[in-house]
Design a protein around this motif. Structure first.
Motif, PDB file in Angstrom:
ATOM      1  N   LEU A  20      -4.400   2.595  -0.869  1.00  0.00           N
ATOM      2  CA  LEU A  20      -3.793   3.917  -0.521  1.00  0.00           C
ATOM      3  C   LEU A  20      -4.201   3.993   1.152  1.00  0.00           C
ATOM      4  N   VAL A  21      -3.169   4.606   1.867  1.00  0.00           N
ATOM      5  CA  VAL A  21      -3.310   5.080   2.907  1.00  0.00           C
ATOM      6  C   VAL A  21      -3.026   6.541   2.996  1.00  0.00           C
ATOM      7  N   VAL A  22      -4.300   7.071   3.428  1.00  0.00           N
ATOM      8  CA  VAL A  22      -4.225   8.762   3.392  1.00  0.00           C
ATOM      9  C   VAL A  22      -4.084   9.435   4.714  1.00  0.00           C
ATOM     10  N   GLY A  56       9.873   4.040   0.692  1.00  0.00           N
ATOM     11  CA  GLY A  56       9.762   3.938  -0.485  1.00  0.00           C
ATOM     12  C   GLY A  56       8.379   3.878  -1.150  1.00  0.00           C
ATOM     13  N   ARG A  57       7.380   3.939  -0.311  1.00  0.00           N
ATOM     14  CA  ARG A  57       6.045   3.726  -0.910  1.00  0.00           C
ATOM     15  C   ARG A  57       5.429   5.007  -0.293  1.00  0.00           C
ATOM     16  N   PRO A 103       0.904  -1.145  -0.041  1.00  0.00           N
ATOM     17  CA  PRO A 103       0.066  -0.014   0.014  1.00  0.00           C
ATOM     18  C   PRO A 103       0.703   1.309  -0.039  1.00  0.00           C
ATOM     19  N   ARG A 104       0.345   2.390  -0.597  1.00  0.00           N
ATOM     20  CA  ARG A 104       1.074   3.735  -0.682  1.00  0.00           C
ATOM     21  C   ARG A 104       0.665   4.529   0.290  1.00  0.00           C
ATOM     22  N   LEU A 105       1.205   5.397   0.944  1.00  0.00           N
ATOM     23  CA  LEU A 105       0.940   6.255   1.940  1.00  0.00           C
ATOM     24  C   LEU A 105       0.847   7.585   1.118  1.00  0.00           C
ATOM     25  N   GLY A 139       1.338  12.119  13.657  1.00  0.00           N
ATOM     26  CA  GLY A 139       0.621  10.835  13.273  1.00  0.00           C
ATOM     27  C   GLY A 139       1.345  10.481  12.097  1.00  0.00           C
ATOM     28  N   VAL A 140       1.646  11.380  11.100  1.00  0.00           N
ATOM     29  CA  VAL A 140       2.312  11.181   9.671  1.00  0.00           C
ATOM     30  C   VAL A 140       3.692  10.670  10.059  1.00  0.00           C
ATOM     31  N   ARG A 141       4.484  11.355  10.841  1.00  0.00           N
ATOM     32  CA  ARG A 141       5.956  10.973  11.359  1.00  0.00           C
ATOM     33  C   ARG A 141       5.846   9.674  11.698  1.00  0.00           C
ATOM     34  N   ARG A 142       4.834   8.951  12.407  1.00  0.00           N
ATOM     35  CA  ARG A 142       4.665   7.662  12.946  1.00  0.00           C
ATOM     36  C   ARG A 142       4.444   6.681  11.749  1.00  0.00           C
ATOM     37  N   LEU A 143       3.866   7.024  10.801  1.00  0.00           N
ATOM     38  CA  LEU A 143       3.554   6.239   9.722  1.00  0.00           C
ATOM     39  C   LEU A 143       4.894   6.078   8.623  1.00  0.00           C
ATOM     40  N   LEU A 144       5.535   7.181   8.481  1.00  0.00           N
ATOM     41  CA  LEU A 144       6.494   7.251   7.532  1.00  0.00           C
ATOM     42  C   LEU A 144       7.402   6.094   7.487  1.00  0.00           C
ATOM     43  N   PRO A 145       8.128   5.621   8.598  1.00  0.00           N
ATOM     44  CA  PRO A 145       9.082   4.761   8.543  1.00  0.00           C
ATOM     45  C   PRO A 145       8.520   3.311   7.959  1.00  0.00           C
ATOM     46  N   ALA A 146       7.105   3.194   8.208  1.00  0.00           N
ATOM     47  CA  ALA A 146       6.802   1.786   7.810  1.00  0.00           C
ATOM     48  C   ALA A 146       6.483   1.849   6.162  1.00  0.00           C
ATOM     49  N   PHE A 147       6.502   3.027   5.633  1.00  0.00           N
ATOM     50  CA  PHE A 147       6.045   3.219   4.322  1.00  0.00           C
ATOM     51  C   PHE A 147       7.213   3.613   3.510  1.00  0.00           C
TER      52      PHE A 147
END
Length: 184
Positions: A116-118, A44-45, A5-7, A34-42
């Protein structure tokens, strides 16, 4: 981009972060965390989006910018920059003069998966417009409620409730749940 999935990080920009801006989003700092928390898991995506004013407003945008004439600034004005804490770091950045960022550029930037994860700002404007159009185009959309912020908590909630009506095309989740599903 790597599979999965793409962020899509919607409009995390100075114009919405700066408390002195006419377009400030009060919960910006919460959305940014919240976005900063998600970024490492995504890694390249991730795709970032940026709202900019049009060089020449047309149609319904003409009266809109009559109300906001001080925001008619060129696309390279620093107010449109992503906030420093969320520098794109090589990720694609889709720039548009519309609230909704879904279109050919974002479709290409997120190609390779239909999920997509938005996250981003504002829930009740650009996030809502982007999520609805992406879902209408056939993408499965997960909106991360605690990585978004609206112009008020009530507006944020109303936008989430409206998007939830589009299930199963759109689901509303939180960062912990999304991270548990992407393996982080």
């Amino acid at each position: 981009m790597t599979p999965g999935p793409r962020l899509v990080v919607v409009d995390m920009q100075r114009v919405f972060a700066d408390a002195g801006s006419a377009w400030a989003t009060p919960g910006y700092a919460t959305a940014e965390a919240g976005v900063r928390r998600l970024l490492p898991a995504f890694a390249g995506r991730t795709v970032f989006t940026r709202f900019v004013a049009p060089a020449e407003p047309a149609g319904a945008w003409i009266p809109y910018y009559r109300d906001w004439p001080h925001q008619l600034r060129p696309a390279d004005d620093p107010i449109w920059d992503l906030t420093a804490d969320l520098d794109a770091q090589g990720a694609p950045v889709v720039t548009a003069t519309t609230f909704g960022k879904w279109g050919p550029d974002l479709a290409v930037a997120t190609a390779g998966d239909d999920r997509l994860v938005v996250a981003g700002v504002s829930t009740d404007c650009c996030v809502l417009s982007t999520a609805l159009a992406a879902a209408d185009a056939g993408r499965f959309v997960t909106v991360v409620a605690d990585a978004c912020a609206g112009l008020s908590e009530a507006d944020h909630r109303r936008a989430l409730d409206a998007m939830a009506l589009y299930g199963p095309l759109i689901t509303i989740s939180d960062a912990a749940d999304v991270l548990s599903r992407v393996g982080s």
